[in-house]
Design an enzyme around this catalytic site. Structure first.
Site: not given
Ligand SMILES: *Cc1c(COP(=O)(O)O)cnc(C)c1O
Length: 409
Positions: A225, A200, A76, A128
Protein backbone atom coordinates in the site's frame (compact mmCIF):
# COMPACT_ATOMS: atom_id res chain seq x y z
CA UNK A 1 43.39 1.40 8.44
CA UNK A 2 39.90 1.83 9.77
CA UNK A 3 40.29 5.58 9.42
CA UNK A 4 40.52 5.37 5.65
CA UNK A 5 37.18 3.66 5.31
CA UNK A 6 34.17 5.99 5.13
CA UNK A 7 32.06 5.56 8.25
CA UNK A 8 29.00 4.46 6.31
CA UNK A 9 30.90 1.67 4.59
CA UNK A 10 32.42 0.58 7.88
CA UNK A 11 28.99 0.45 9.51
CA UNK A 12 27.63 -1.38 6.50
CA UNK A 13 30.38 -3.98 6.79
CA UNK A 14 29.66 -4.29 10.50
CA UNK A 15 25.98 -4.67 9.89
CA UNK A 16 26.68 -7.37 7.35
CA UNK A 17 29.07 -9.40 9.44
CA UNK A 18 28.27 -8.80 13.06
CA UNK A 19 24.86 -10.32 13.33
CA UNK A 20 22.51 -12.60 11.48
CA UNK A 21 19.93 -9.80 11.45
CA UNK A 22 19.88 -6.52 9.61
CA UNK A 23 20.69 -3.81 12.14
CA UNK A 24 19.79 -0.23 11.57
CA UNK A 25 22.59 2.33 11.39
CA UNK A 26 22.74 4.47 14.52
CA UNK A 27 23.63 7.55 12.52
CA UNK A 28 20.34 7.32 10.57
CA UNK A 29 18.41 8.03 13.75
CA UNK A 30 19.77 11.54 14.03
CA UNK A 31 18.29 12.88 10.80
CA UNK A 32 14.85 14.20 9.90
CA UNK A 33 12.08 12.05 8.44
CA UNK A 34 12.64 13.02 4.80
CA UNK A 35 16.38 12.42 5.00
CA UNK A 36 15.79 9.05 6.60
CA UNK A 37 13.17 8.15 3.99
CA UNK A 38 15.74 8.77 1.25
CA UNK A 39 18.89 7.41 2.90
CA UNK A 40 18.24 5.28 5.98
CA UNK A 41 19.45 1.72 5.77
CA UNK A 42 21.31 2.24 2.52
CA UNK A 43 24.90 3.16 1.77
CA UNK A 44 26.65 3.27 -1.58
CA UNK A 45 27.60 -0.27 -2.57
CA UNK A 46 31.08 -0.89 -1.09
CA UNK A 47 32.23 -2.81 -4.15
CA UNK A 48 31.22 -0.39 -6.90
CA UNK A 49 29.95 2.82 -5.32
CA UNK A 50 26.53 2.24 -6.89
CA UNK A 51 24.38 4.91 -5.26
CA UNK A 52 21.27 2.72 -5.32
CA UNK A 53 21.19 -0.55 -3.43
CA UNK A 54 21.72 -3.28 -6.04
CA UNK A 55 19.09 -5.97 -6.59
CA UNK A 56 20.96 -8.98 -5.20
CA UNK A 57 19.19 -11.50 -7.41
CA UNK A 58 20.86 -14.54 -5.93
CA UNK A 59 19.74 -17.59 -4.00
CA UNK A 60 23.09 -18.41 -2.42
CA UNK A 61 26.53 -16.95 -1.63
CA UNK A 62 29.96 -18.42 -2.27
CA UNK A 63 31.70 -19.26 1.02
CA UNK A 64 35.40 -18.81 1.61
CA UNK A 65 35.92 -22.02 3.49
CA UNK A 66 34.11 -24.24 5.95
CA UNK A 67 32.40 -21.97 8.46
CA UNK A 68 33.86 -18.88 6.79
CA UNK A 69 31.59 -16.54 4.83
CA UNK A 70 30.60 -12.90 4.60
CA UNK A 71 27.58 -13.39 6.87
CA UNK A 72 25.42 -14.52 3.97
CA UNK A 73 24.80 -18.21 3.39
CA UNK A 74 21.40 -18.68 1.76
CA UNK A 75 18.99 -15.97 0.64
CA UNK A 76 15.94 -17.20 2.54
CA UNK A 77 17.73 -16.11 5.70
CA UNK A 78 19.40 -12.92 4.48
CA UNK A 79 19.50 -10.84 1.33
CA UNK A 80 21.22 -7.42 1.20
CA UNK A 81 18.46 -5.75 -0.85
CA UNK A 82 15.85 -6.98 1.58
CA UNK A 83 17.99 -5.88 4.53
CA UNK A 84 18.29 -2.35 3.16
CA UNK A 85 14.48 -2.20 3.02
CA UNK A 86 14.18 -3.64 6.52
CA UNK A 87 16.60 -1.11 7.97
CA UNK A 88 14.95 1.75 6.11
CA UNK A 89 11.40 1.07 7.31
CA UNK A 90 12.50 0.06 10.83
CA UNK A 91 14.17 3.47 11.14
CA UNK A 92 11.13 5.34 9.78
CA UNK A 93 8.83 3.50 12.17
CA UNK A 94 11.09 4.19 15.15
CA UNK A 95 11.93 0.52 15.75
CA UNK A 96 15.25 -1.30 15.74
CA UNK A 97 14.64 -4.33 13.51
CA UNK A 98 12.53 -4.90 10.41
CA UNK A 99 11.50 -8.19 8.82
CA UNK A 100 10.20 -8.08 5.27
CA UNK A 101 7.72 -10.64 4.00
CA UNK A 102 6.18 -11.63 0.69
CA UNK A 103 2.81 -10.02 1.55
CA UNK A 104 1.03 -8.27 4.40
CA UNK A 105 -0.84 -11.50 5.16
CA UNK A 106 2.37 -13.55 5.05
CA UNK A 107 3.82 -11.06 7.50
CA UNK A 108 0.86 -11.33 9.90
CA UNK A 109 0.90 -15.13 9.62
CA UNK A 110 4.57 -15.14 10.65
CA UNK A 111 3.93 -12.69 13.53
CA UNK A 112 1.20 -15.01 14.82
CA UNK A 113 3.74 -17.85 14.90
CA UNK A 114 5.20 -16.10 17.96
CA UNK A 115 2.16 -17.63 19.75
CA UNK A 116 1.27 -21.16 20.73
CA UNK A 117 -1.76 -23.41 20.72
CA UNK A 118 -4.11 -22.41 23.56
CA UNK A 119 -3.05 -18.77 23.54
CA UNK A 120 -5.82 -16.19 23.31
CA UNK A 121 -5.73 -13.13 21.10
CA UNK A 122 -7.93 -10.07 21.49
CA UNK A 123 -8.55 -8.69 18.04
CA UNK A 124 -10.22 -5.50 16.84
CA UNK A 125 -13.50 -6.50 15.20
CA UNK A 126 -13.15 -4.22 12.18
CA UNK A 127 -9.80 -5.25 10.68
CA UNK A 128 -8.75 -5.69 7.05
CA UNK A 129 -11.01 -8.44 5.60
CA UNK A 130 -8.17 -10.93 5.15
CA UNK A 131 -7.19 -10.73 8.82
CA UNK A 132 -10.21 -12.51 10.36
CA UNK A 133 -10.13 -14.93 7.41
CA UNK A 134 -6.56 -15.94 8.32
CA UNK A 135 -7.45 -16.11 12.03
CA UNK A 136 -10.79 -17.95 11.89
CA UNK A 137 -10.30 -20.26 8.94
CA UNK A 138 -6.65 -21.19 9.34
CA UNK A 139 -5.00 -20.25 12.63
CA UNK A 140 -8.01 -21.26 14.78
CA UNK A 141 -7.39 -24.80 13.48
CA UNK A 142 -4.04 -24.71 15.27
CA UNK A 143 -5.57 -23.92 18.66
CA UNK A 144 -5.26 -20.13 18.76
CA UNK A 145 -8.39 -18.53 20.23
CA UNK A 146 -9.56 -15.18 18.86
CA UNK A 147 -11.86 -12.81 20.73
CA UNK A 148 -13.19 -9.94 18.62
CA UNK A 149 -14.06 -6.71 20.37
CA UNK A 150 -14.92 -3.17 19.39
CA UNK A 151 -11.59 -1.57 20.25
CA UNK A 152 -13.08 1.94 19.96
CA UNK A 153 -13.92 1.32 23.62
CA UNK A 154 -10.73 0.30 25.49
CA UNK A 155 -12.87 -1.01 28.38
CA UNK A 156 -14.05 -3.83 26.11
CA UNK A 157 -10.45 -4.86 25.56
CA UNK A 158 -9.90 -4.82 29.32
CA UNK A 159 -13.04 -6.93 29.82
CA UNK A 160 -11.93 -9.49 27.24
CA UNK A 161 -8.58 -10.17 28.97
CA UNK A 162 -8.10 -13.62 30.43
CA UNK A 163 -5.10 -15.35 32.01
CA UNK A 164 -4.45 -16.90 28.59
CA UNK A 165 -4.43 -13.63 26.62
CA UNK A 166 -1.06 -13.34 24.93
CA UNK A 167 -1.68 -10.65 22.32
CA UNK A 168 -3.88 -7.68 21.51
CA UNK A 169 -4.07 -6.75 17.87
CA UNK A 170 -5.62 -3.74 16.25
CA UNK A 171 -5.61 -1.59 13.15
CA UNK A 172 -6.29 2.14 13.21
CA UNK A 173 -7.87 3.75 11.28
CA UNK A 174 -9.72 0.67 10.06
CA UNK A 175 -10.63 -0.47 6.64
CA UNK A 176 -13.16 0.60 5.33
CA UNK A 177 -15.07 2.26 8.20
CA UNK A 178 -12.24 4.51 9.45
CA UNK A 179 -12.76 3.56 13.08
CA UNK A 180 -10.00 4.55 15.45
CA UNK A 181 -8.45 2.76 18.38
CA UNK A 182 -6.84 4.77 21.16
CA UNK A 183 -3.30 3.40 20.89
CA UNK A 184 -2.21 4.86 24.23
CA UNK A 185 -5.08 3.16 26.07
CA UNK A 186 -4.52 -0.19 24.35
CA UNK A 187 -0.74 0.03 24.86
CA UNK A 188 -1.31 0.62 28.56
CA UNK A 189 -3.76 -2.31 28.93
CA UNK A 190 -1.33 -4.54 27.08
CA UNK A 191 1.61 -3.45 29.23
CA UNK A 192 -0.29 -4.09 32.46
CA UNK A 193 -1.51 -7.49 31.25
CA UNK A 194 1.91 -8.46 29.91
CA UNK A 195 0.60 -9.26 26.41
CA UNK A 196 2.05 -8.44 23.04
CA UNK A 197 0.56 -5.30 21.48
CA UNK A 198 0.45 -5.69 17.70
CA UNK A 199 -0.61 -2.80 15.45
CA UNK A 200 -1.36 -2.76 11.71
CA UNK A 201 -0.13 0.71 10.70
CA UNK A 202 -0.78 0.30 6.96
CA UNK A 203 -3.33 3.13 6.64
CA UNK A 204 -1.58 5.88 8.58
CA UNK A 205 2.09 4.98 7.84
CA UNK A 206 4.87 6.15 10.18
CA UNK A 207 4.47 9.66 8.75
CA UNK A 208 1.12 10.15 10.45
CA UNK A 209 1.10 7.68 13.34
CA UNK A 210 3.84 6.16 15.53
CA UNK A 211 2.45 3.14 17.42
CA UNK A 212 5.75 2.43 19.22
CA UNK A 213 5.38 5.74 21.06
CA UNK A 214 2.13 4.38 22.55
CA UNK A 215 3.52 1.05 23.68
CA UNK A 216 3.19 -1.22 20.63
CA UNK A 217 5.54 -4.23 20.58
CA UNK A 218 5.10 -5.16 16.92
CA UNK A 219 4.10 -2.75 14.16
CA UNK A 220 3.34 -4.24 10.76
CA UNK A 221 2.39 -3.04 7.31
CA UNK A 222 1.19 -4.25 4.01
CA UNK A 223 4.04 -2.60 2.06
CA UNK A 224 1.83 -3.19 -0.98
CA UNK A 225 0.00 0.00 0.00
CA UNK A 226 1.43 3.41 0.96
CA UNK A 227 4.99 2.34 1.78
CA UNK A 228 5.62 1.14 -1.75
CA UNK A 229 2.99 3.50 -3.07
CA UNK A 230 3.08 2.62 -6.75
CA UNK A 231 0.82 -0.46 -6.93
CA UNK A 232 3.54 -2.59 -8.49
CA UNK A 233 4.39 -5.21 -5.86
CA UNK A 234 2.95 -7.20 -2.94
CA UNK A 235 4.77 -7.25 0.38
CA UNK A 236 4.65 -6.90 4.14
CA UNK A 237 6.97 -5.84 6.93
CA UNK A 238 7.06 -6.29 10.71
CA UNK A 239 9.04 -3.92 12.91
CA UNK A 240 10.02 -4.45 16.54
CA UNK A 241 12.11 -2.65 19.17
CA UNK A 242 13.01 -5.58 21.36
CA UNK A 243 16.07 -7.76 20.62
CA UNK A 244 14.50 -10.96 21.90
CA UNK A 245 11.36 -10.48 19.76
CA UNK A 246 13.63 -9.65 16.83
CA UNK A 247 15.59 -12.87 17.23
CA UNK A 248 12.37 -14.88 17.37
CA UNK A 249 10.97 -13.19 14.27
CA UNK A 250 14.22 -13.68 12.37
CA UNK A 251 14.01 -17.37 13.27
CA UNK A 252 10.40 -17.60 12.04
CA UNK A 253 11.22 -15.64 8.89
CA UNK A 254 14.01 -18.05 7.99
CA UNK A 255 12.25 -21.22 9.16
CA UNK A 256 8.83 -20.52 7.62
CA UNK A 257 10.28 -18.64 4.67
CA UNK A 258 7.54 -16.20 3.57
CA UNK A 259 10.20 -13.81 2.26
CA UNK A 260 9.95 -11.32 -0.63
CA UNK A 261 12.11 -11.57 -3.70
CA UNK A 262 14.90 -9.00 -4.04
CA UNK A 263 13.20 -7.13 -6.87
CA UNK A 264 10.04 -6.56 -4.83
CA UNK A 265 12.16 -5.46 -1.87
CA UNK A 266 13.96 -3.03 -4.19
CA UNK A 267 10.67 -1.63 -5.51
CA UNK A 268 9.43 -1.02 -1.97
CA UNK A 269 12.74 0.62 -1.08
CA UNK A 270 12.37 2.89 -4.08
CA UNK A 271 8.86 3.72 -2.88
CA UNK A 272 9.81 4.71 0.66
CA UNK A 273 12.20 7.38 -0.67
CA UNK A 274 9.18 9.54 -1.53
CA UNK A 275 6.88 8.46 1.32
CA UNK A 276 6.97 11.86 3.04
CA UNK A 277 6.13 13.71 -0.20
CA UNK A 278 3.42 11.30 -1.28
CA UNK A 279 1.70 11.23 2.12
CA UNK A 280 1.56 15.01 2.19
CA UNK A 281 -0.13 14.95 -1.22
CA UNK A 282 -2.53 12.13 -0.25
CA UNK A 283 -3.43 14.03 2.91
CA UNK A 284 -4.03 17.33 1.11
CA UNK A 285 -6.18 15.65 -1.54
CA UNK A 286 -7.96 13.52 1.07
CA UNK A 287 -8.97 16.56 3.12
CA UNK A 288 -10.25 18.48 0.11
CA UNK A 289 -12.11 15.58 -1.48
CA UNK A 290 -13.69 14.63 1.89
CA UNK A 291 -14.81 18.22 2.47
CA UNK A 292 -16.30 18.38 -1.03
CA UNK A 293 -18.10 15.05 -0.59
CA UNK A 294 -19.47 16.17 2.79
CA UNK A 295 -20.90 19.26 1.16
CA UNK A 296 -22.29 17.35 -1.81
CA UNK A 297 -23.78 14.36 0.08
CA UNK A 298 -24.19 15.62 3.66
CA UNK A 299 -21.51 15.00 6.23
CA UNK A 300 -23.36 12.08 7.81
CA UNK A 301 -22.65 10.11 4.62
CA UNK A 302 -18.90 10.72 4.52
CA UNK A 303 -16.48 8.82 6.76
CA UNK A 304 -13.08 10.50 7.12
CA UNK A 305 -11.16 11.00 10.38
CA UNK A 306 -10.21 14.52 9.32
CA UNK A 307 -13.83 15.73 9.25
CA UNK A 308 -15.19 17.42 12.37
CA UNK A 309 -18.24 15.19 12.01
CA UNK A 310 -16.18 12.00 12.48
CA UNK A 311 -17.15 10.69 15.94
CA UNK A 312 -13.47 10.15 16.82
CA UNK A 313 -12.09 13.31 15.21
CA UNK A 314 -10.59 14.48 18.52
CA UNK A 315 -8.71 11.19 18.96
CA UNK A 316 -7.53 11.40 15.34
CA UNK A 317 -6.11 14.86 16.02
CA UNK A 318 -4.41 13.56 19.17
CA UNK A 319 -2.69 10.44 17.85
CA UNK A 320 -2.31 11.19 14.14
CA UNK A 321 -0.45 14.05 12.50
CA UNK A 322 -2.34 13.70 9.21
CA UNK A 323 -5.44 11.89 7.97
CA UNK A 324 -4.31 10.52 4.63
CA UNK A 325 -6.30 9.71 1.53
CA UNK A 326 -8.77 7.01 2.60
CA UNK A 327 -12.43 8.09 2.50
CA UNK A 328 -15.63 6.04 2.58
CA UNK A 329 -19.13 7.17 1.67
CA UNK A 330 -22.51 5.61 2.40
CA UNK A 331 -24.86 5.60 -0.57
CA UNK A 332 -28.44 4.33 -0.16
CA UNK A 333 -27.85 0.91 -1.73
CA UNK A 334 -25.83 -1.41 -3.93
CA UNK A 335 -27.36 -0.04 -7.15
CA UNK A 336 -26.22 3.50 -6.32
CA UNK A 337 -22.73 2.23 -5.54
CA UNK A 338 -22.66 0.30 -8.83
CA UNK A 339 -23.78 3.36 -10.80
CA UNK A 340 -21.16 5.60 -9.20
CA UNK A 341 -18.42 3.05 -9.74
CA UNK A 342 -19.52 2.58 -13.35
CA UNK A 343 -19.18 6.30 -14.09
CA UNK A 344 -15.79 7.20 -12.59
CA UNK A 345 -13.01 7.89 -15.10
CA UNK A 346 -10.01 9.14 -13.14
CA UNK A 347 -10.70 6.82 -10.21
CA UNK A 348 -10.30 3.17 -11.24
CA UNK A 349 -12.57 0.46 -9.86
CA UNK A 350 -10.08 -1.76 -8.06
CA UNK A 351 -9.14 -3.35 -4.76
CA UNK A 352 -6.08 -2.15 -2.89
CA UNK A 353 -5.11 1.36 -1.84
CA UNK A 354 -2.21 3.64 -1.14
CA UNK A 355 -0.88 4.05 -4.66
CA UNK A 356 -0.27 7.35 -6.44
CA UNK A 357 -3.38 6.70 -8.55
CA UNK A 358 -6.90 7.08 -7.19
CA UNK A 359 -8.95 3.92 -6.72
CA UNK A 360 -12.54 3.24 -5.73
CA UNK A 361 -13.97 0.00 -4.46
CA UNK A 362 -17.13 -1.64 -3.13
CA UNK A 363 -16.07 -3.33 0.13
CA UNK A 364 -19.17 -5.53 0.49
CA UNK A 365 -18.43 -7.36 -2.78
CA UNK A 366 -14.68 -6.83 -3.03
CA UNK A 367 -12.28 -6.41 -0.08
CA UNK A 368 -14.75 -7.67 2.52
CA UNK A 369 -16.54 -10.34 0.48
CA UNK A 370 -14.86 -12.96 2.70
CA UNK A 371 -16.60 -11.53 5.78
CA UNK A 372 -19.97 -13.33 6.24
CA UNK A 373 -22.96 -11.07 5.32
CA UNK A 374 -24.41 -11.05 8.89
CA UNK A 375 -21.04 -10.01 10.29
CA UNK A 376 -20.67 -7.34 7.59
CA UNK A 377 -24.09 -5.94 8.48
CA UNK A 378 -23.27 -5.97 12.20
CA UNK A 379 -20.05 -4.06 11.53
CA UNK A 380 -21.80 -1.49 9.35
CA UNK A 381 -20.29 -2.48 6.00
CA UNK A 382 -23.50 -1.91 4.06
CA UNK A 383 -24.13 -2.59 0.38
CA UNK A 384 -24.12 1.14 -0.40
CA UNK A 385 -20.65 1.71 1.07
CA UNK A 386 -17.99 2.91 -1.37
CA UNK A 387 -14.34 3.36 -0.39
CA UNK A 388 -11.93 5.74 -2.09
CA UNK A 389 -8.16 5.66 -2.01
CA UNK A 390 -7.42 9.22 -3.05
CA UNK A 391 -4.21 9.44 -5.08
CA UNK A 392 -1.91 12.35 -5.80
CA UNK A 393 -3.51 13.60 -9.03
CA UNK A 394 -4.74 17.21 -9.30
CA UNK A 395 -7.52 17.74 -6.76
CA UNK A 396 -9.75 19.54 -9.28
CA UNK A 397 -9.68 16.52 -11.61
CA UNK A 398 -10.62 14.15 -8.79
CA UNK A 399 -13.51 16.33 -7.65
CA UNK A 400 -14.73 16.81 -11.23
CA UNK A 401 -14.62 13.04 -11.71
CA UNK A 402 -16.69 12.40 -8.56
CA UNK A 403 -19.08 15.21 -9.45
CA UNK A 404 -19.71 13.64 -12.85
CA UNK A 405 -20.03 10.15 -11.38
CA UNK A 406 -22.45 11.26 -8.64
CA UNK A 407 -24.75 12.89 -11.19
CA UNK A 408 -25.66 9.37 -12.29
CA UNK A 409 -26.67 8.27 -8.80
C1 LIG B 1 -3.86 -4.88 2.18
C2 LIG B 1 -3.86 -4.92 3.65
C3 LIG B 1 -3.38 -6.02 4.34
C4 LIG B 1 -2.91 -7.27 3.64
O1 LIG B 1 -1.74 -7.06 2.92
P1 LIG B 1 -1.35 -7.83 1.56
O2 LIG B 1 -0.07 -7.19 1.17
O3 LIG B 1 -2.47 -7.60 0.59
O4 LIG B 1 -1.22 -9.28 1.91
C5 LIG B 1 -3.38 -5.96 5.72
N1 LIG B 1 -3.82 -4.87 6.39
C6 LIG B 1 -4.29 -3.79 5.75
C7 LIG B 1 -4.77 -2.61 6.53
C8 LIG B 1 -4.33 -3.78 4.36
O5 LIG B 1 -4.82 -2.70 3.73
Amino acid sequence: MLLNIPRGVYLLALAFTESSMARIFDEDLRTGFGTRAVHAGQRPDPGTGAIMTPIFQTSTYAQEGLGRNKGYEYARGRNPTREALERNIATLEGGTHGFAFSSGMGCLDSIMKLLQSGDEVICAENMYGGTPRLFDRILANFGLVFRYVDTRDPQRVEDALSPRTRAIICETPTNPLMRLTDLGAIGEISRRAGTLCIVDNTFATPIFQRPFEYGADVVYHSTTKYLNGHSDMIGGIAIVKDDDLAARLQFILNAAGAVPGPFDAWLALRGTKTLHLRMKAHDANGRRVAAWLAQRLGEERVIYPGLNSHPQHALACRQMTGFGGMISIQLPGREDAARLLGRVRVFALAESLGGVESLACHPASMTHASVPPEKRAALGIRDGLVRFSVGIEDTEDLIADLDHALQGV
